[in-house]
Design a protein around this motif. Structure first.
Motif, short mmCIF file in Angstrom:
data_model
loop_
_atom_site.label_atom_id
_atom_site.label_comp_id
_atom_site.label_asym_id
_atom_site.label_seq_id
_atom_site.Cartn_x
_atom_site.Cartn_y
_atom_site.Cartn_z
N GLU A 116 0.69 -1.34 0.03
CA GLU A 116 -0.24 0.55 -0.21
C GLU A 116 0.86 0.88 0.51
O GLU A 116 0.67 2.11 -0.52
N GLY A 117 2.01 1.45 0.64
CA GLY A 117 3.03 2.19 0.65
C GLY A 117 2.99 2.88 -0.39
O GLY A 117 3.84 4.27 -0.76
N ARG B 222 2.02 2.69 -3.00
CA ARG B 222 1.18 3.45 -4.37
C ARG B 222 0.71 4.61 -3.29
O ARG B 222 -0.19 5.99 -4.28
N LYS B 223 1.06 5.16 -2.51
CA LYS B 223 1.02 6.98 -2.08
C LYS B 223 1.26 7.78 -3.07
O LYS B 223 3.01 7.90 -2.59
N LEU B 224 0.69 9.14 -2.93
CA LEU B 224 2.06 10.26 -2.93
C LEU B 224 1.89 10.96 -2.73
O LEU B 224 2.76 12.18 -2.63
N TYR B 225 1.09 11.27 -1.29
CA TYR B 225 1.14 12.32 0.06
C TYR B 225 1.05 13.64 -0.15
O TYR B 225 1.83 14.32 -0.15
N GLY C 142 8.23 9.30 -1.22
CA GLY C 142 7.68 8.52 0.25
C GLY C 142 9.08 7.21 -0.21
O GLY C 142 9.97 7.09 -1.27
N TYR C 143 9.51 6.13 1.29
CA TYR C 143 10.42 5.34 0.99
C TYR C 143 9.99 4.78 0.17
O TYR C 143 11.02 3.83 -1.01
N GLU C 144 8.98 4.05 -0.34
CA GLU C 144 8.18 2.55 -1.44
C GLU C 144 8.38 3.01 -2.68
O GLU C 144 9.41 2.20 -3.31
N LYS C 145 8.10 4.23 -2.71
CA LYS C 145 8.75 4.57 -4.28
C LYS C 145 10.14 5.08 -4.51
O LYS C 145 10.17 4.55 -5.45
N GLU C 146 10.93 5.65 -3.66
CA GLU C 146 11.88 5.96 -4.08
C GLU C 146 13.06 4.99 -4.61
O GLU C 146 13.70 4.66 -4.95
N HIS C 147 12.65 3.54 -3.38
CA HIS C 147 13.32 2.21 -3.49
C HIS C 147 12.65 1.64 -5.07
O HIS C 147 13.49 1.20 -5.95
N MET D 264 2.84 5.69 -12.67
CA MET D 264 1.59 6.70 -13.51
C MET D 264 -0.09 6.82 -13.54
O MET D 264 -0.99 7.95 -13.19
N VAL D 265 -0.26 5.31 -12.80
CA VAL D 265 -1.66 4.81 -12.38
C VAL D 265 -1.84 5.93 -11.27
O VAL D 265 -2.95 6.70 -11.32
N ASP D 266 -0.66 5.89 -10.34
CA ASP D 266 -1.13 6.32 -9.29
C ASP D 266 -1.07 7.94 -9.62
O ASP D 266 -2.17 8.66 -8.80
N ILE D 267 -0.48 8.97 -10.44
CA ILE D 267 -0.04 9.67 -10.74
C ILE D 267 -1.99 10.87 -11.15
O ILE D 267 -2.09 11.47 -10.88
N ALA D 268 -2.12 9.78 -12.42
CA ALA D 268 -3.55 9.61 -12.56
C ALA D 268 -4.26 9.90 -12.09
O ALA D 268 -5.53 11.00 -12.16
#
Length: 393
Positions: A192-193, A195-198, A206-211, A267-271
């Motif tokens: 879940e983390g 998919r978050k953009l805060y 976030g850490y997960e997206k940076e990874h 891209m889906v998360d951003i959209a």
């Protein structure tokens, strides 16, 4: 390595084969093996494998088996000075050719197995599979070492085996790339983390997206290195179309991994987040009363609140997220283009439903459209290339 393996395998082969195979090794292959050892090049050996596997016409077989009186003893016609690697002179009967081809093919497979081990060793070192140990993301230095190993194997294959060996070594490189893809896919964060953009925290990464972005950078680096391989080793890739196809297969596997598992979900998360911002246009007033319009003329801006929020969100996403993508990769540019087109379609769909709407509201929507184009310019500068979505706007 190949010559040592060749010698060991031949010693074992001579001890275990039948009298017919033994006579074949003393005849046709022995001459070829002697010449290949003198040159330090197994190209002649591999040529014989291909020749023995192709078979001969019945007319050529008759000349080899029944024509000893006309052409002399078999031992003379198969001497190193007169030996030819053409299919009609490689081996005698069909059984002899089959046995010889299988014997020599095992030597080729031994060389290819060792080559595959050398290709996979850097990958296993980058992703050690030890119980209780979570593999860290490999560095760019590790990936550059893998690329050097791949280049070395290609050059060695061309020097030692010529055009007959190179396509087989490149297939081993494709297998190593698939192994790399499997290791990367196992490290991707999908929780879940991831998919978050805060948005409430300024769209910070976030850490997960940076990874996941670090993994994407590694995939893009190997993707770029393999794309350049045919240009850097141009002489090696003039030997046939199969070599170029092998590299294209490896590049395609990396691109599929990057797009399906990393770029597209991002891209889906951003959209989704930006689409929610565009939906707020229905909270705007696009049919102001005359007194409200007069008040706006005195100092209030014509800009809608949602479009100002949208512009700020796109700028923050570009700064904290999109700038971390490997922009030199074509598949990333295609993803940004698709994102811009999707956001345009969303805006047009919402704007077509705006009611009530008067002339002042139409002017406000026109102003919103100009600001929308400015915001999307950072995603894809040539909005006219979006086609139908841009024409609808």
């Amino acid at each position: 390595h190949f010559l040592r393996s060749l010698t060991d395998a031949l010693d074992s082969l001579v001890d275990s084969t039948s009298k017919q195979c033994h006579s074949l090794l003393q005849g046709a292959p022995h001459g070829v093996l002697s010449r290949s050892q003198e040159r330090g090049n197994p190209a002649a050996l591999l040529a014989l494998v291909e020749a023995l596997g192709e078979g001969t016409s019945s007319e050529a077989q008759t000349g080899l088996i029944e024509g000893e009186e006309e052409h002399g003893p078999m031992s003379e016609r198969l001497s190193p000075s007169s030996l030819s690697l053409a299919p009609e002179t490689a081996g005698g009967s069909h059984e002899e050719r089959t046995v010889g081809a299988e014997a020599l093919r095992s030597l080729r497979d031994l060389y290819l197995g060792q080559s595959l081990q050398r290709l996979c060793r850097p990958i296993e070192q980058m992703f050690p599979s030890q119980e209780g140990y979570q593999a860290a993301i490999p560095s760019k230095h590790d990936l550059q070492a893998l690329l050097r190993v791949m280049q070395t194997e290609v050059v060695s294959a061309l020097a030692e085996g010529g055009p007959l060996l190179l396509p087989h070594v490149l297939q081993g490189m494709v297998k190593a790339v698939y192994l790399f893809c499997a290791k990367i896919e196992a490290m991707i964060n999908t929780g879940e983390g991831a998919r978050k953009l805060y948005p409430l925290r300024g769209w910070m990464l976030g850490y997960e997206k940076e990874h996941n972005l670090q993994l994407l950078q590694l995939v893009a680096l190997l993707h770029h290195g393999l794309q350049r391989l045919p240009q850097e080793l141009a002489p090696a890739f003039r030997v046939g179309v199969s070599c170029t196809k092998a590299v294209a297969e490896a590049v395609g596997a990396l691109e599929t991994l990057a797009v399906v598992n990393l770029v597209h979900p991002y891209m889906v998360d951003i959209a989704t987040e930006l689409g929610g911002t565009l939906a707020e246009m229905h909270l705007e007033n696009y049919a102001p009363l005359p007194q409200e319009q007069e008040q706006g003329d005195k100092g209030q801006t014509m800009n809608s609140r949602f479009i100002s929020t949208f512009q700020a969100a796109v700028e923050a996403l570009r700064k904290h997220h999109l700038s971390r993508f490997p922009l030199q990769c074509e598949f990333v540019s295609r993803a940004f283009k698709a994102l811009a087109g999707r956001l345009l379609r969303l805006y047009v769909s919402h704007a077509a439903l705006v009611r009530p709407l008067n002339e002042a509201g139409k002017a406000k929507i026109t102003n919103d459209m100009a600001m929308l184009e400015t915001a999307l310019y950072s995603l894809h500068p040539k909005l006219a290339e979006l086609g139908a979505p841009y024409l609808e706007l």
